[in-house]
Design a protein around this motif. Structure first.
Motif, PDB file in Angstrom:
ATOM      1  N   GLY A  12     120.651  43.306 -19.138  1.00 43.38           N
ATOM      2  CA  GLY A  12     121.323  43.712 -17.853  1.00 43.38           C
ATOM      3  C   GLY A  12     122.935  43.344 -18.494  1.00 43.38           C
ATOM      4  N   MET A  13     123.105  42.373 -18.875  1.00 43.91           N
ATOM      5  CA  MET A  13     124.545  41.858 -19.447  1.00 43.91           C
ATOM      6  C   MET A  13     125.020  42.373 -20.605  1.00 43.91           C
ATOM      7  SD  MET A  13     126.097  39.070 -18.185  1.00 43.91           S
ATOM      8  CE  MET A  13     127.186  38.474 -18.313  1.00 43.91           C
ATOM      9  N   THR A  14     124.471  42.904 -21.098  1.00 39.38           N
ATOM     10  CA  THR A  14     125.401  44.240 -22.262  1.00 39.38           C
ATOM     11  C   THR A  14     125.772  45.491 -21.559  1.00 39.38           C
ATOM     12  OG1 THR A  14     124.375  42.962 -24.093  1.00 39.38           O
ATOM     13  CG2 THR A  14     124.998  45.441 -24.262  1.00 39.38           C
ATOM     14  N   LEU A  15     124.735  45.835 -20.833  1.00 42.39           N
ATOM     15  CA  LEU A  15     125.245  47.079 -20.090  1.00 42.39           C
ATOM     16  C   LEU A  15     126.390  46.468 -19.004  1.00 42.39           C
ATOM     17  CD1 LEU A  15     124.757  50.100 -19.139  1.00 42.39           C
ATOM     18  CD2 LEU A  15     122.976  48.304 -17.749  1.00 42.39           C
ATOM     19  N   ILE A  16     125.842  45.975 -18.545  1.00 42.94           N
ATOM     20  CA  ILE A  16     127.428  45.059 -17.520  1.00 42.94           C
ATOM     21  C   ILE A  16     128.821  45.060 -18.332  1.00 42.94           C
ATOM     22  CG2 ILE A  16     128.834  43.467 -15.722  1.00 42.94           C
ATOM     23  CD1 ILE A  16     125.653  42.998 -15.141  1.00 42.94           C
ATOM     24  N   VAL A  17     129.246  44.515 -19.357  1.00 45.35           N
ATOM     25  CA  VAL A  17     130.259  44.675 -20.420  1.00 45.35           C
ATOM     26  C   VAL A  17     130.522  45.650 -20.819  1.00 45.35           C
ATOM     27  CG1 VAL A  17     130.894  43.384 -22.315  1.00 45.35           C
ATOM     28  CG2 VAL A  17     129.601  41.710 -20.943  1.00 45.35           C
ATOM     29  N   GLY A  18     129.688  46.596 -21.232  1.00 42.64           N
ATOM     30  CA  GLY A  18     129.699  48.207 -21.530  1.00 42.64           C
ATOM     31  C   GLY A  18     130.058  49.054 -20.967  1.00 42.64           C
TER      32      GLY A  18
END
Length: 175
Positions: A12-18
């Protein structure tokens, strides 16, 4: 800690950064759209003012041609006046003088893209000039050598594509 446990904690960290990047790009895009709209409005206003200036300039030239003609019109009204009170004040032409078909001359220029055709007014202004023979001090004898000079002040009014853009031009002409 094993590899699978590390992957589990970073989900989910990639999703938040995206999502944050998409939000930033949206803000930059909205600012660019707003700036473009403002520039388009400014360009339209500049075009309106330019149209008003060109219309006023055309009427000013027509008024100067009237004064430069062989015969002068009678300065009794209808766009041709003897010096008007307070007409040398710039706000007079903007707020006090009534620009109507009967108070100003409306030449048949047939200009396109203007909200109303330009108009002009010609004033006959008399000025007393003291002629000094040698450029020295003016005494009583020199005041007797005064002469009246007639000038013609031509004032024109032009509008652009909308009635909000108005330009008033003025020139002084001597025959």
């Amino acid at each position: 800690m094993s590899f699978s446990q590390r992957m589990y904690h970073q989900r989910g960290m990639t999703l938040i950064v995206g999502l944050i990047m998409v939000l930033l790009m949206t803000l930059v895009g909205m600012a660019a759209i707003r700036g473009s709209g403002m520039q388009e409005i400014m360009a339209g206003n500049m075009r309106d003012r330019n149209l008003a200036f060109q219309a006023a300039e055309a009427a000013l030239r027509e008024g100067e041609d009237d004064v430069a003609g062989d015969t002068l019109p009678a300065f009794t009204g209808g766009g041709y006046y003897e010096a008007l009170d307070e007409s040398d004040n710039t706000s007079y032409w903007d707020s006090t003088f009534e620009w109507t078909d009967t108070s100003a001359v409306q030449p048949s220029l047939g200009l396109k893209w203007v909200s109303e055709q330009p108009q002009y007014v010609v004033e006959e202004v008399t000025s007393t000039v003291v002629k000094s023979s040698e450029g020295g001090a003016i005494d009583f004898l020199e005041t007797l050598k005064s002469e009246e000079t007639k000038f013609y002040r031509v004032t024109s009014r032009g509008t652009g594509g909308t009635e909000d853009s108005v330009v008033i031009l003025q020139s002084t002409y001597k025959r």
